[in-house]
Each structure stands twice: as C-alpha cells, then as structure tokens.
Write a protein that holds these residues in place. Structure first.
Motif, short mmCIF file in Angstrom:
data_model
loop_
_atom_site.label_atom_id
_atom_site.label_comp_id
_atom_site.label_asym_id
_atom_site.label_seq_id
_atom_site.Cartn_x
_atom_site.Cartn_y
_atom_site.Cartn_z
N VAL A 141 0.86 -1.18 0.00
CA VAL A 141 0.00 0.00 0.00
C VAL A 141 0.89 1.23 0.00
N ALA A 142 0.72 2.07 -1.01
CA ALA A 142 1.54 3.28 -1.11
C ALA A 142 0.64 4.48 -1.34
N ARG A 143 1.11 5.61 -0.92
CA ARG A 143 0.36 6.85 -1.09
C ARG A 143 1.27 7.93 -1.67
N ASN A 144 0.67 8.78 -2.48
CA ASN A 144 1.42 9.85 -3.12
C ASN A 144 1.21 11.18 -2.40
N GLY A 145 2.18 12.02 -2.50
CA GLY A 145 2.08 13.37 -1.95
C GLY A 145 2.61 14.37 -2.94
N HIS A 146 2.00 15.55 -2.97
CA HIS A 146 2.42 16.62 -3.87
C HIS A 146 2.57 17.90 -3.06
#
Lengths: 183, 423
Positions: free
Chosen positions: B304-309
């Motif tokens: 499970v991975a999440r992106n950030g900007h």
C-alpha cells in the motif's frame, strides 16, 4: 525661469547625494599576466577557469569558482594566495549559484560532500545549529506559526524530512497526551 | 528540556564564560572575539486562559587567537516556559578548536558534526587532516546528543566515524564515509543496538554554457543490509538569470534496530521522491521568482503506497537602495493526510542601518483525512532599533486565529547585543 530651474536642479542634486562609482567586479581587479606566470610554473591548467572555448574571449563565460581553487580554499593550489574575500569582492560577497534553486532541500548533499566549503562563508557552526538545533518557543522561526495546525499533512508527504531536526520524543510530547498546556 | 545535573544552568553559564577567560589577552598579538547574548520573550494567554511570559535567553561566544591557532565557540539557551524555572537549559555547542599544524585541526567538546548520514551534535573529538594533495581525512568519536531528549543523558550511546575526501580534479569530488553508532551504551545486542553505515558522495561540474552540476549520494546500513538513502540531482544554469534543480531521492530505514525515527513510524517500506525547483532573476537586483514542486510516494502498509504533492511559489522584490524586501507567495500540499493551501507574505524594511520593521502574514486552509477542516491565520510584526552600538531593542505583536484560538493577540520583545572585537 532658468534661475528657478537651476535652483531646483541644485536641490535635487544635493538631496541625491554623491554619485557612487559602479561596484567593481572581481575580474576588474584580476591581473592575468601575474597569475599566468604562477600557473605556468605550477602547471595549473587553463581549464581550471576557462571551462569553455568561449571563455577565452568572453569573460562572462569564465568559471567563477575557478578562483576559489587558490583563494578562499582550505587547500589552495598555491601557497600564499590571499584568503581574504574582500580583496576581490569589493561590493559584497555574492551567494554561490548553488544557493538558488531548491537550496534548502538540496543543501544536505552539498554539506555532506564538503563540510569545510560551508565554513568559507559561514565561519561559525552556529549557522547550522540555528536551523538544525536551536529552539525558539517564542518566535517559532523555522516553521511558520500555523504549521502545527496542519503539519500532519506535510509529515505524511515526507516523514524523513522531520528526522533532520526532530526525534520521536519531540512528537510524543504532544501526541502521547503527556504534553503541557497547548499554546 | 529539563536538565538532570545537580547544579543550575546559571553555574554552567559561569563555567562556559570561564572557558573564554583563561587566555591572557594582553599577551596575544592577534585575536577576534564575538559575544552575542539575546533575550526573546512574549506575553500571551494560553488555551487554559492563563497568562504566561515565556523567555528564551541565548548566549553565543566565540574567540580566535591567531598566534596559537586556537579558537572556541559556545552557544546555549536558557529558557523559562510556563511550568519551568530558569534552570531549563539547552547547550548547542561548547567547542575548542586547535590547529597545531597547517594540515591538522582538532575540535574538542560539544560540536556540530556533519560527516554524512545525519547532522548531529556530538560531545567528543573531531580531527580533520588536510595534507597537500587531493585528499582530506576526518575522524570523529563521542556521544551523540539531542536537546530534545536532554543535554546530558546517561543513555545517549556512542558514535565514531571517518570520512575520506578526494578532489579528483577541479570539477570532480568524491567523498567516502563510514560511521558506527551504538544507541544504548551498555546494551549488548549488536543487531538491534548497533548500526554500521557506509556512504559515498559524488560531485561533477560539467563544462558548457549551462554549467550543469551532477551530484549523487548513497548511504547504506551494513548491519541492516539496507540502502537507507539514495540521491541523484542535477543543477543547471541555462542562462545567468535562471537556475534549475532536479533531484530524485530514495529513502528507507532499518526497522530492526531499537532506534525509532519518524520515518520508521510513518512508513513500512521505501520512499520515492522527486523534486523540481527553479529560481529566475526576472529583474536583476530587484525581482526574483522561486518555485518548486515535489512528489513523494511512501509505503504505509503491505503493498500500500500513497502519493504526496507539494508546491511552493514565491516572488521576491527587493531594493537594497531603499532597504525593502517584499516576498508574497503561495503553497499547496496534497498528501494522504489531507490537503492544505494558502498564501504567505513577508515585508521587511530597513529604514536606516539601525532601524527596521517587518511584517509577516500566513493564511492556510486545510482539510485533513480525520475530517478536521479549518483555516489558520497568523500575522506578526516587529519593529527594531539599534539604540547603542551592537544593542538592538525590538518589540512585536502577533494576531492568530486557528482551531485553538478564535482570537489570539500576543506581545513580544527582544533585546539583542552583539559585541565584536578584532585585533
């Protein structure tokens, strides 16, 4: 009318003050002939400063940090080179180009590569500690006043960045319910 | 942080001062002294509606004595929070520098060390050897400290390391580092309590009009058998007015060791990140524009991975002739913790060499994954005057609105003295 205009011009010039000479670029002070004699004897290559062919005819193309191989260096290529910045930077010491794009985020790699290079301008280590260690519960200089209200958003983007200055203990002071009064 | 030793912070201040009073200055032919105390305080009401006046007192002292190539630096903070006394204390550095030869430098005491891996405060010794030629060598050893945990804890462990620098050519440098860290000094579990790391740095400046500079960094945990940091970046200057930076990062951490970090608590695997930053001199010596965009992808669970900007942009207007700096900007962040967007402004006017005023404003509107939606406003202003040589008095005020305070007004003051003497 002419007298009035002259008087106005006089007062304008008086208020404007003396005209200062344009600041000299370090290259204005550079004696190429003198330096060339040193370089030839020490076998220092021209490419140390002339990194491109255009730089031989256009001084704006000269590698500006070539001078720092001798001047303002912990290991000068030639002994006796002056280490005094103001000998050449008469109008103030400029920031290196590296300090422009993304410097806050990328400076760690530069600092790890050559810690002594930072000391050339930042002579007191308190300069590093000012951000990495110094605490200020009044002004909260490092993060703006609102950061504590949404720091969870940035922390979830890059928790590794928090580790540069903080320990888990710091987070637990608030997040474990043991913290003091909230301010 | 509360300090556990039996004597007060004021006595330690006296010891620190005594370190600087040992040398018979009348016998020294060249020296440089800097003494820099300052006090910052604030009058405010906390969330329990109690008035409090926290004080932060800083003291900086440095001296260099040329004939003996000796120097020393001390920096500390004495502070009083609402519940503490004046014995609360941070010691940032207290270090003596010796240069017995032109190629050898010794640093003893509490000092800031940056030889790869992490920048840390160290109670110990650092030796830097810079012989003629392209190599330099640094070795250090001591007890790592962090003021967040305490100034003189018994269980801060130990660390030792070395770094070898090699200037391959005028435009190329390589640096190798290695370090050992024990987290609890007398705990014998080398897999969980000890860390041995190795790393390297590489820099190369290319020729050409845009003078691109490539840099790379890698740090590997030998005990954890894991790559903890990988960085590759490019600085490029297409014109004199434009600077660009591209950087890629990889982060991970040995989660087996008994030393949690914020990264190890937030993530279960690797972090991948990329960043682009640009600075443009739109009007030289008058207007700059700075912008950056960063992307991160972090593993927060099994597959499970999440992106950030993150986006940040700032204009900087400045005119040295009239002493003004004006920096409006905006920011935006979107991560799995929520999103926040806002604007910021900084105005600084140096009316004369001795008199300044500054104003900062920050507005952020956020929506968190917890359902907490709100906005926060912070306004802060300062006015400062150098009333005597080196002595500056400043007064300020703040207005805040956030989810703790509907209206929060504070008054601040600052007394700063800088003494410098060179012979």
């Amino acid at each position: 009318m002419k007298t009035v205009a002259n008087k106005i011009l006089f007062f304008v010039l008086l208020l404007a003050g003396p005209v200062e000479a344009a600041p000299q670029h370090p290259f204005d002070l550079y004696d190429h002939e003198m330096h060339f004699a040193f370089f030839e004897a020490a076998k220092v290559p021209c490419e140390m400063c002339h990194t491109t062919p255009e730089s031989y005819t256009d001084r704006t193309k000269i590698y500006p940090l070539g001078c720092h191989n001798c001047h303002n260096s912990s290991k000068p290529l030639m002994e006796g080179a002056t280490q005094e910045c103001k000998a050449c930077h008469l109008s103030g010491i400029p920031k290196p180009s590296s300090h422009r794009a993304g410097w806050i985020e990328k400076h760690q790699t530069y600092a790890k590569m050559n810690p002594s290079s930072c000391n050339q301008c930042h002579t007191n280590k308190m300069f590093c500690i000012d951000c990495h260690g110094r605490r200020d519960s009044v002004q909260q200089r490092m993060h703006n006043r609102n950061f504590r209200f949404f720091h969870s958003i940035e922390a979830r983007a890059n928790p590794h960045k928090c580790d540069a200055c903080h320990t888990v203990t710091y987070c637990q002071e608030c997040h474990s319910g043991r913290g003091g009064v909230i301010r | 942080m509360r300090w556990n030793l039996p004597f007060s912070g004021w006595r330690l201040l006296g010891i620190v001062f005594a370190m600087g009073a040992v040398w018979p200055l009348s016998e020294v032919t060249a020296y440089e002294l800097v003494i820099h105390p300052s006090i910052v305080g604030q009058v405010r009401v906390n969330s329990l509606e109690e008035q409090e006046i926290p004080l932060n007192g800083y003291l900086g002292f440095s001296g260099a004595f040329k004939p003996w190539e000796v120097g020393l630096e001390d920096n500390l903070r004495v502070f009083q929070e609402a519940s503490g006394g004046l014995d609360d204390f941070d010691l940032y550095q207290s270090v003596v520098h010796l240069k017995p030869t032109s190629a050898l430098r010794l640093d003893f005491g509490r000092q800031f060390v940056n030889q790869g891996f992490t920048a840390t405060t160290l109670d110990g010794l650092q030796m830097t050897f810079t012989p003629k030629g392209p190599f330099d060598f640094v070795i250090y050893s001591g007890i790592p400290r962090n003021v967040e945990i305490g100034d003189f804890n018994r269980d801060d462990g130990a660390t030792a390391g070395f770094a070898l620098g090699w200037k391959v050519g005028p435009q190329t440098q390589i640096r190798l580092q290695s370090a050992w860290r024990r987290f609890v000094f007398d705990h014998l579990d080398w897999q969980k309590n000890d860390q041995v790391s190795g790393g390297f740095d590489f820099f190369h400046q290319f020729g050409g009009k845009s003078r691109p500079l490539f840099y790379a960094l890698a740090e590997y945990s030998l005990t954890g058998n894991i790559l903890e940091t990988g960085t590759a970046g490019l600085d490029i200057y297409p014109t004199d007015a434009l600077a660009l930076n591209f950087e890629f990062n990889y982060f991970d951490i040995d989660r087996e060791r008994d030393a949690p970090t914020i990264l190890s608590l937030f993530t279960t695997g690797e972090t991948l990140a990329g960043r682009f930053a640009a600075t443009a001199l739109i009007i030289p010596d008058f207007l700059d524009f700075m912008a950056s965009y960063a992307f991160q992808r972090i593993e927060i669970g099994e597959d499970v991975a999440r992106n950030g900007h993150l986006v940040d942009a700032t204009f900087m207007f400045y005119d040295d002739d009239i002493g003004i700096t004006l920096a409006p900007g905006l920011f935006f962040q979107n991560t799995f913790g929520g999103n926040v967007g806002g604007v910021k402004l900084l105005i600084h006017e140096q009316f004369t060499k001795r008199f300044y005023a500054s104003l900062s404003a920050n507005y952020g509107s956020y929506r968190k994954v917890t359902g907490n939606d709100d906005f926060a406003v912070a306004l802060s202003g300062w006015v400062g005057l150098e009333v005597a040589k080196g002595l500056t008095l400043a007064a300020g005020s703040e207005y805040n609105r956030n989810n703790l305070y509907a209206t929060d007004v504070r008054g601040s003051f600052k007394v700063d003295y800088l003494f410098q003497h060179k012979k």
